[in-house]
Design an enzyme around this catalytic site. Structure first.
Site, short mmCIF file in Angstrom:
data_model
loop_
_atom_site.label_atom_id
_atom_site.label_comp_id
_atom_site.label_asym_id
_atom_site.label_seq_id
_atom_site.Cartn_x
_atom_site.Cartn_y
_atom_site.Cartn_z
CD GLU A 60 33.20 43.62 35.22
OE1 GLU A 60 33.61 42.80 34.36
OE2 GLU A 60 32.70 43.26 36.30
CG HIS A 129 36.82 42.85 46.15
ND1 HIS A 129 37.61 41.90 45.56
CD2 HIS A 129 35.55 42.56 45.79
CE1 HIS A 129 36.84 41.05 44.88
NE2 HIS A 129 35.60 41.43 44.99
#
Lengths: 324, 367
Positions: A60, A129
């Site tokens: 990322e 999440h």
């Protein structure tokens, strides 16, 4: 007009922006051949090829930093970070580079970057999440923060974000991804970043929210007595915030409940509440109420709905505010 | 790739039959457990995302067989197999995924967060590559205990430990892993980074995701770390090569890197459409199945396991896992009043919830 889900509306906006602007490229983990973990970019690889819909390694920081590099060179990168929790490794590039490049270079370099990020809970996923980190990035200046709650708004706001000269984090509420469809025009249109939407006009109390909780607020409103008139505001853009719409509403109703998924303390509810007391002090009939996630880590799914601001808790907040 | 010539005397050949039979049982337990995990996921008893270990069983069982029970272990989110191989009970593992209070983290972590401190299992982590600096830190602590404190932090006798830090091939490309390796190399820390190289980072094949995909050991060389490539589908071969490698890292208190070649039979997670590979490819790997290979060895070359023994073993395991599922099913859900707010800080905090007073949560069943 087509009847689209939020996922399909975003896919359509990406398709159209890529069609007319060669500078728009997408990059992210499994977004190309696999179409993304939520299938938001499905079909774009076939249409635009792997030079413009780029599968990246799981990295990322690299995705975000490369996007910043693309942007300062004049491209319009639209990276996808697979879940909001994965923004962690990208934080440095996003906050310390994307957000500050304009001021650091006195506008010699700009970052026309749109970071797409699925956000929020309600899909049975664990922490990392299901989080709601919008306040963190609202607090980091130089970045705009958008969170649509409907397919129509998502398309118009995403097109605006991609065309925006500054970095935009475009949070997509996972819980709404496929929860319903609505009519979305085929032609391109924009919705101005920084404009709230009055979902329901009313005169007794104002509810301010954004993202998936819009639907929990609507459900709560269904359970109220018929003579209670609620004004529901969906902020749509969190920063820059359309505080004028909120203030006008609260000056009319005198009561306000703010609803968000993120933990209560130092959440955006605190900021909005503060601005309301600054501008509506003499209009207020009751203290501003906040119905939010609790000050704990987003729990795994058995406790998920006890954490999230679900309709019964919102209803209670509204009633308490009305009864004050 | 490190493979033993057939004619040479293999290290694993010197092990007694029972050791290899235990490996077989452990690998079969993982496989049976994961097939029931998939079933439970489809029945919506498991929330969120679920990554099963089917196909990779030899990696966890074989590598853990080469170290001591008190050597620290840390890994990523495909963690059920390692937890079971490290002797977490199937009940605690299944109940965790079911979100039940009897789970290893009181049902608060789920599939990706298997923790078992008494067995030196430091999790189960959800961000790709983020566990790798933790492996470095665990090794630092072990080295500090021995060289500076002269005893363990818990008062135990100081000894030469080696930490195992597992990662997938996808994590090779995360910045954190490169920082972790550099520190381990710089400080000469006894940590072995075991890359369970199943060829895919989610849906992206390794040659599309990293440089030098055929010789990952070159990457470790960049940090001055000794590296070895091992076939992870053959547990005896794995032992033959990993055991001396781990022993050397322990003896010399230095880091290591293993490119452990393996394959996962299922998707990245149970919601993976698997458009990136063919059924033929999966079938080809299944022909080299690690459980079948070990069973064949034990039935023929060692002739210490009969058809009936195997039938009994699989039957016992099936029963054991069925009981784990039943227990997880029947275990209580976490209590909102206590479990939603507990475990965030050591001491009760005021105002975690506007609607509940603070209550301590349950004790973690494994601690």
């Amino acid at each position: 007009m087509a009847n689209l889900t939020l996922v399909q509306a975003i896919n359509l906006a990406l398709t159209q922006e890529m069609q007319h602007d060669d500078r728009v490229v997408l990059l992210g983990e499994d977004i190309s051949i696999n179409g993304g973990v939520f299938r938001v970019t499905e079909g774009l690889h076939e249409r635009f090829g792997s030079d413009r819909v780029i599968d990246t390694p799981l990295a990322e920081s690299g995705i975000m930093g490369t996007s910043v590099g693309l942007a300062i060179a004049g491209m319009r990168p639209v990276p996808e970070i697979q879940f909001e929790g994965f923004l962690g490794p990208a934080y440095d590039q996003l906050v310390n580079h994307a957000g500050r490049m304009r001021v650091r270079t006195r506008s010699a370099l700009t970052i026309p970057l749109t970071v797409r990020v699925p956000v929020g809970g309600g899909i049975h996923a664990p922490e990392l999440h299901s989080d709601s980190p919008e306040a963190i990035y609202t607090h980091s200046k130089g970045i705009k923060v958008v969170m649509p709650s409907t397919p129509y708004d998502a398309k118009g706001l995403l097109i605006s974000a991609i065309r925006d000269p500054d970095p935009v984090i475009f949070f997509e509420p996972k819980r709404v991804y496929r929860s319903f469809r609505e009519e979305v025009p085929e032609e391109e249109y924009t919705i101005e970043i920084g404009q709230a939407k009055v979902v329901n006009e009313g005169s007794d109390i104002t509810i301010v929210t954004w993202g998936a909780p819009v639907y929990q607020c609507l459900a709560a409103m269904d359970n109220l007595p018929e003579d209670v008139s609620v004004e529901l505001i969906d902020l749509r853009t969190i920063y820059p915030m359309d505080i004028d719409t909120v203030i006008q509403s609260v000056q009319k109703t005198g009561r306000c409940v703010i609803v968000h998924e993120a933990p209560l303390t130092a959440g955006l509810g605190a900021e909005i509440s503060s601005q309301i007391q600054e501008s509506c002090f003499l209009y207020l009939e009751a203290p501003v109420q906040r119905v939010a996630g609790f000050d704990t880590i987003m729990p795994y799914y058995k406790l998920e709905l006890s954490y999230l601001p679900e309709a019964p808790r919102i209803e209670k907040g509204i009633k308490e505010c009305l009864a004050y | 790739m490190a493979k033993t010539a057939i004619s040479s005397k293999r290290l694993s050949d010197q092990l007694p039959n029972q050791v290899l039979i235990d490996w077989l049982r452990s690998m079969q337990l993982i496989r049976e457990f994961e097939s029931r995990t998939m079933q439970a996921y489809q029945q919506a008893k498991i929330g969120g995302f679920c990554h099963v270990y089917t196909g990779q069983e030899a990696c966890a069982v074989g590598t853990l067989a080469c170290v001591n029970d008190d050597d620290p272990v840390v890994l990523a989110y495909r963690d059920h197999g390692h937890a079971l191989a490290r002797k977490m009970t199937p009940e605690a593992c299944m109940a965790e995924m079911f979100g039940k209070t009897t789970g290893c983290a009181k049902g608060k972590g789920g599939s990706m967060h298997m923790f078992d401190r008494p067995h030196w299992l430091f999790g189960g982590h959800g961000i790709v590559g983020a566990q790798t600096p933790l492996g470095t830190g665990l090794a630092f602590a072990a080295k500090y205990e021995r060289e500076v404190l002269g005893q363990g932090l818990d008062g135990s006798e100081a000894k030469k430990k080696v930490s195992l830090c597992y990662l997938g091939d996808g994590a090779l490309n995360q910045g954190a892993f490169h920082e972790a390796q550099n520190l381990a190399g710089l400080f000469s820390l006894p940590v072995i980074y075991i890359v369970e190289n199943n060829g895919y980072s989610m849906g992206t094949a390794i040659q599309r995701g990293t440089t030098m995909p055929d010789d990952l050991c070159l990457k470790a060389a960049g940090y001055g770390i000794d590296a070895i490539q091992i076939d992870g589908m053959d547990i005896r071969n794995l032992y033959d090569h990993f055991k001396p490698f781990a022993d050397a890292c322990r003896a010399e208190q230095k880091p290591g890197f293993v490119d452990l070649k393996t394959y996962r039979y299922q998707g990245h997670s149970l919601s993976d459409p698997q458009k990136y590979r063919t059924k033929d490819e999966v079938d080809q790997w299944k022909e080299r199945d690690s459980i079948a290979a070990l069973l064949h060895h034990l039935m023929t070359e060692r002739a210490c396991v009969s058809e009936e023994d195997w039938k009994n073993m699989t039957g016992d395991i099936r029963q054991q896992v069925r009981e784990a599922v039943d227990l997880a099913d029947k275990a209580p859900d976490p209590d909102v009043a206590t479990e939603l707010y507990s475990d965030v800080y050591a001491n009760p905090q005021k105002g975690l919830s506007p609607s509940c007073d603070y209550n301590h949560g349950l004790k973690n069943p494994l601690l």
